[in-house]
Enzyme design. Structure first.
Site, mmCIF file in Angstrom:
data_model
loop_
_atom_site.group_PDB
_atom_site.id
_atom_site.type_symbol
_atom_site.label_atom_id
_atom_site.label_comp_id
_atom_site.label_asym_id
_atom_site.label_seq_id
_atom_site.Cartn_x
_atom_site.Cartn_y
_atom_site.Cartn_z
ATOM 1 N N GLU A 228 71.637 1.114 67.340
ATOM 2 C CA GLU A 228 71.967 1.397 68.745
ATOM 3 C C GLU A 228 72.917 2.577 68.889
ATOM 4 O OE1 GLU A 228 71.673 -1.596 67.469
ATOM 5 O OE2 GLU A 228 70.828 -3.016 68.920
ATOM 6 N N GLU B 298 68.740 -8.390 66.313
ATOM 7 C CA GLU B 298 69.580 -9.363 67.032
ATOM 8 C C GLU B 298 68.789 -10.632 67.334
ATOM 9 O OE1 GLU B 298 70.666 -6.234 69.973
ATOM 10 O OE2 GLU B 298 72.628 -7.181 69.838
ATOM 11 N N ALA C 291 64.970 -3.086 71.559
ATOM 12 C CA ALA C 291 64.680 -3.098 72.994
ATOM 13 C C ALA C 291 63.745 -1.931 73.298
ATOM 14 C CB ALA C 291 65.985 -2.933 73.765
HETATM 15 C C1 3H9 Z 1 68.353 -1.823 71.408
HETATM 16 O O1 3H9 Z 1 67.626 -2.511 70.741
HETATM 17 C C2 3H9 Z 1 69.420 -2.403 72.309
HETATM 18 C C3 3H9 Z 1 69.722 -3.821 72.066
HETATM 19 O O2 3H9 Z 1 70.806 -3.965 71.159
HETATM 20 C C4 3H9 Z 1 70.215 -4.512 73.314
HETATM 21 C C5 3H9 Z 1 69.250 -4.722 74.405
HETATM 22 C C6 3H9 Z 1 69.800 -5.538 75.544
HETATM 23 N N1 3H9 Z 1 61.363 1.559 72.388
HETATM 24 O O3 3H9 Z 1 59.462 6.797 65.495
HETATM 25 P P1 3H9 Z 1 57.993 6.718 65.554
HETATM 26 C C7 3H9 Z 1 57.975 4.592 70.039
HETATM 27 S S1 3H9 Z 1 68.199 -0.151 71.408
HETATM 28 C C8 3H9 Z 1 60.334 2.240 72.903
HETATM 29 O O4 3H9 Z 1 57.224 7.976 65.689
HETATM 30 P P2 3H9 Z 1 57.901 5.699 62.849
HETATM 31 C C9 3H9 Z 1 58.220 6.057 69.762
HETATM 32 O O5 3H9 Z 1 58.746 6.711 70.889
HETATM 33 C C10 3H9 Z 1 66.837 0.181 70.354
HETATM 34 N N2 3H9 Z 1 59.528 3.022 72.148
HETATM 35 O O6 3H9 Z 1 57.364 5.861 64.349
HETATM 36 C C11 3H9 Z 1 56.836 6.516 69.391
HETATM 37 O O7 3H9 Z 1 56.107 6.686 70.594
HETATM 38 P P3 3H9 Z 1 55.079 7.884 70.744
HETATM 39 C C12 3H9 Z 1 67.233 0.075 68.920
HETATM 40 C C13 3H9 Z 1 59.783 3.103 70.850
HETATM 41 O O8 3H9 Z 1 56.923 4.841 62.163
HETATM 42 C C14 3H9 Z 1 56.252 5.318 68.649
HETATM 43 O O9 3H9 Z 1 57.030 4.198 69.068
HETATM 44 N N3 3H9 Z 1 66.102 0.453 68.092
HETATM 45 C C15 3H9 Z 1 60.837 2.411 70.259
HETATM 46 O O10 3H9 Z 1 58.240 7.036 62.297
HETATM 47 C C16 3H9 Z 1 56.323 5.439 67.146
HETATM 48 O O11 3H9 Z 1 57.666 5.751 66.785
HETATM 49 C C17 3H9 Z 1 65.932 1.703 67.641
HETATM 50 O O12 3H9 Z 1 66.726 2.582 67.881
HETATM 51 C C18 3H9 Z 1 61.642 1.597 71.085
HETATM 52 N N4 3H9 Z 1 62.669 0.893 70.598
HETATM 53 O O13 3H9 Z 1 59.270 4.919 62.997
HETATM 54 C C19 3H9 Z 1 64.710 1.928 66.804
HETATM 55 N N5 3H9 Z 1 60.858 2.687 68.932
HETATM 56 O O14 3H9 Z 1 54.047 7.679 69.667
HETATM 57 C C20 3H9 Z 1 63.990 3.161 67.267
HETATM 58 C C21 3H9 Z 1 59.831 3.516 68.718
HETATM 59 O O15 3H9 Z 1 54.559 7.744 72.139
HETATM 60 N N6 3H9 Z 1 62.752 3.398 66.553
HETATM 61 N N7 3H9 Z 1 59.175 3.770 69.866
HETATM 62 O O16 3H9 Z 1 55.884 9.124 70.532
HETATM 63 C C22 3H9 Z 1 62.710 3.877 65.295
HETATM 64 O O17 3H9 Z 1 63.697 4.077 64.632
HETATM 65 C C23 3H9 Z 1 61.364 4.229 64.749
HETATM 66 O O18 3H9 Z 1 60.462 4.356 65.819
HETATM 67 C C24 3H9 Z 1 60.755 3.181 63.757
HETATM 68 C C25 3H9 Z 1 59.280 3.599 63.421
HETATM 69 C C26 3H9 Z 1 61.585 3.167 62.481
HETATM 70 C C27 3H9 Z 1 60.709 1.821 64.366
#
Ligand code: 3H9
Length: 699
Positions: A122, A102, A60
């Site tokens: 999450e 999901e 999300a």
């Molecule tokens: C969820 O999904 C809830 C659901 O179950 C239910 C919903 C109803 N959203 O980490 P990076 C941005 S909760 C918005 O440096 P990497 C991040 O801020 C979510 N932005 O890259 C950054 O922005 P900026 C569950 C996001 O290659 C840029 O993307 N998911 C999100 O080292 C690059 O990120 C997670 O918890 C997001 N979801 O790693 C996953 N994700 O450049 C969270 C990233 O402006 N994300 N951004 O600073 C991660 O773990 C890592 O970002 C990922 C890439 C592994 C994907």
């Protein structure tokens, strides 16, 4: 276009393109719903869902939490996908995380590149999978495996996912082509939509007792956190309720989490960690220097841990010590540490050998002639450091970065002992350096922007969270720690026992209490450091007399089986020692302190407010760039509970007006200058601003 739908012969392709990580923003959710409508109506026989860019959907959009929810919700999107009457295949590359995973679970089949991974992180944001994950995953892989994935938040790789039955097919090569071939195979076989919601979880797979014991383990593993327990409740619901009711149960628990302070705090840390390495003053044209080989001076515990951090990232290291004996000991310790990782199954023998092979020992400074960056991790004495740096100045090539791992000493003075102060920087690692994620990058007066940019980039490359700090005694973390440690000592002499103080802070969520930390680190370290200070520099004797008295009794901490506590030589279990209580009482008598009972609340407030007040000063002086950086320092370097967001975020949650009132009261009660409220705190309260507003104003 965020989402497109394309018909390719008998297949429909839903393509998501929302850089950088294809987060499920409102626009993406709407786009998928529109595509699903098209897919249902056209003449295709199966639908493939793929993503553009570096990854499948990473979840999300975290930016949307805390704002009013906009339709369609992700559960609605997933229900629409799952209800399609022709097979839907998710084609995964990169990471399918959270809501992204999901969504894949709502598809009828899942295929992935072998390099891909999936997970439900999450919980690390104080949330639970809120788009059917808690209901679908246990139906697919069983209760225990699903609980483990959801409560740890850890990803699993494609091979593990295939073994568990999360994925149906993995391949190498062009994902879209392979996924389309797989889809055609399914059509040929006459495969039907396969909805996970229709699977049932065997009733006997996890009984009431198993849930109770799982909850008990979580209480220890995820002490103080709400989301993990709610995940267990959702899985219990998955077992006991029809799918639709289970989904509704999950949704309402999810909404509770989104609104919780814990999730707000963890989301703050998520963004603060990503913001910390950015240094706004540095021009975009400045490019980091190339760093291919590292030198480290000092093969002690710290130097060895730093060497491992680089080797773990595949960067070769020359580890130098002044004696063959010291070097041998250091290299042996590194080998032992890698051995432990192998025995715990964290590394394969082969990986450990490869990493060890990247570390070469040396006793001759000449061996550092070609390194691109050298980090000094020797004894904390200005004389010794100056000698090391003038030697480095002689042997290192032009353009090499000379870094010090000092915890307290003046980096400007160290830089001045070289002919190239622009290349000198502080790289302050935290012990154990191969484990702790914090890296304070200390910019001295002359440190060039290029060197700062290189240090930040390198920190990220080795998996640390680099935070910029200015020069002052203790930089960000240790300067604040001094205030916190003082309160631990004062609370003791005024009437609290070590066990009370530690348990108050543990209950707040700190990884360890301040006195247990002292025992673990060794009380002799602070003692020796104090010996080098003048009486004035040492400050109020009540803030160190107990520690000094214990060291003088040979109670050096855990290593001596005696410090603030006594330790069982076999089990290392700690217990209160009447000898220590006598020492405390004696010191109180000596300094004329009238002992009294201290409430838990007072102890907690004094420790936290001491951190917060100093944090405001550090921010005001520009020692830290932003409040979030201070939070990152405390969460990643000092065991502050991430679910409380760090000391500055916590101050905001408590309300700056209330924080100021309490600090003013402590100042009035004690008259101690360190309780004078920080100017910035007073200013923010007077102008009715928050820390975020202040950052906005000051860029
Ligand atoms: C969820 O999904 C809830 C659901 O179950 C239910 C919903 C109803 N959203 O980490 P990076 C941005 S909760 C918005 O440096 P990497 C991040 O801020 C979510 N932005 O890259 C950054 O922005 P900026 C569950 C996001 O290659 C840029 O993307 N998911 C999100 O080292 C690059 O990120 C997670 O918890 C997001 N979801 O790693 C996953 N994700 O450049 C969270 C990233 O402006 N994300 N951004 O600073 C991660 O773990 C890592 O970002 C990922 C890439 C592994 C994907």
């Amino acid at each position: 276009m965020l989402v497109s739908f394309q018909q390719l012969d008998d297949l429909g392709v839903i393509r998501i393109d929302n850089p950088p990580v294809n987060a499920l923003s409102q626009g993406v959710r709407e786009g998928i719903c529109d595509a699903v409508k098209l897919a249902q109506g056209d003449g295709t026989k199966a639908i493939v869902v793929v993503c553009e860019g570096r990854t499948f959907i990473a979840g999300a959009d975290i930016n949307e939490f805390g704002k009013p929810m906009q339709e369609p919700t992700l559960p609605q999107v997933n229900t629409a996908l799952e209800s399609l009457t022709k097979p839907v295949i998710a084609a995964i590359h990169g990471t399918a995380l959270g809501g992204g995973f999901e969504l894949a679970l709502s598809c009828h089949y899942r295929c992935a590149l072998t390099s891909a991974s999936v997970g439900l992180p999450e919980v690390t944001l104080g949330l639970l999978p809120g788009a059917g994950g808690t209901q679908r995953l246990p139906r697919l892989i069983g209760v225990k495996a699903a609980l483990d994935m959801m409560t740890t938040g850890k990803k699993i790789n494609a091979t593990e996912a295939l073994d568990l039955g999360v994925l149906d097919r993995v391949f190498d090569g062009d994902l879209t082509r392979c996924a389309m071939e797989y889809a055609r195979e399914l059509i040929t076989e006459g495969a039907r939509p396969r909805q996970i919601r229709d699977l049932s979880i065997p009733n006997d797979s996890f009984d009431k007792d198993s849930f109770e014991s799982y909850r008990g383990q979580l209480n220890k593993r995820k002490r103080g956190q709400e989301a993990p327990q709610k995940i267990v409740s959702c899985v219990e619901a998955a077992m006991g309720m029809p799918f639709k009711e289970g989904l509704a149960f999950e949704r309402s628990r999810f909404m509770e989490c989104v609104k919780s302070e814990q999730s707000a705090a963890l989301r703050h840390i998520f963004f603060a960690e990503r913001q910390a390495p950015r240094v706004p003053g540095i021009d975009k044209s400045v490019t980091p220097r190339v760093v291919q080989r590292i030198g480290i001076i000092g093969a002690g515990t710290m130097g060895g841990g730093i060497a491992m951090s680089f080797a773990n990232a595949g960067i070769p290291v020359t580890l130098l010590d002044s004696s063959e004996e010291g070097l041998e000991k250091g290299i042996a310790l590194i080998g032992k540490n890698y051995g432990v990782s192998v025995s715990k199954g964290k590394l394969s023998e082969h990986q450990a050998m490869e990493r060890e092979a990247l570390i070469t020992g040396a006793v001759d400074y000449g061996k550092l002639a070609d390194v691109d960056l050298v980090i000094e991790a020797v004894f904390e004495s200005m004389d010794v450091k100056r000698q090391v740096f003038s030697r480095l100045d002689e042997v290192c090539k032009q353009g090499a970065i000379l870094a010090t791992n000092t915890s307290y000493l003046d980096v400007n003075e160290i830089a001045a002992s070289t002919s190239r102060p622009q290349d000198v920087v502080g790289l302050h690692f935290f012990s154990p350096a191969n484990v702790m994620r914090l890296l304070e990058v200390v910019k001295a007066e002359s440190t060039s922007d290029e060197v700062v940019a290189t240090a930040m980039a390198l920190g990220k490359r080795i998996g640390k969270v680099p935070v910029l700090a200015g020069v002052c005694y203790g930089f960000i973390g240790n300067r604040m720690l001094r205030q916190y440690a003082r309160e631990a000592q004062l609370c003791m002499i005024e009437g609290a026992e070590p066990a009370q103080i530690d348990s108050v802070l543990m209950n707040f969520g700190m990884a360890m209490g301040p006195l247990s930390v002292g025992d673990l680190a060794g009380l002799d370290i602070g003692y020796k450091a104090r010996q080098a200070l003048t009486e004035k520099q040492k400050g109020d004797p009540r803030s160190y007399c107990i520690a000094d008295a214990l060291v003088e009794l040979g109670r050096l901490g855990q290593k001596a089986e005696a410090g603030y506590y006594k330790y069982d030589p076999e089990t290392r279990a700690r217990s209160t020692d009447p000898v220590v209580l006598d020492v405390i009482r004696e010191q109180a008598r000596k300094y004329g302190v009238q002992r009294r009972a201290l409430s838990d609340e007072e102890i907690l407030n004094r420790h936290l407010l001491a951190l917060i007040n100093e944090g405001f000063r550090i921010l005001d002086e520009g020692i830290a760039q932003r409040a979030g950086d201070i939070d990152v320092v405390y969460v990643h370097g000092y065991g502050f509970p991430a679910y409380r967001g760090g000391p500055m975020f916590y101050a905001g949650q408590r309300g700056l007006v209330n924080v100021l009132k309490e600090i003013e009261r402590l100042y009035e009660d004690t008259g101690e200058p360190y309780w004078a409220p920080a100017t910035l705190l007073k200013k923010l309260v007077a102008e009715d601003l928050t820390l975020n507003d202040w950052i906005g104003v000051n860029g």
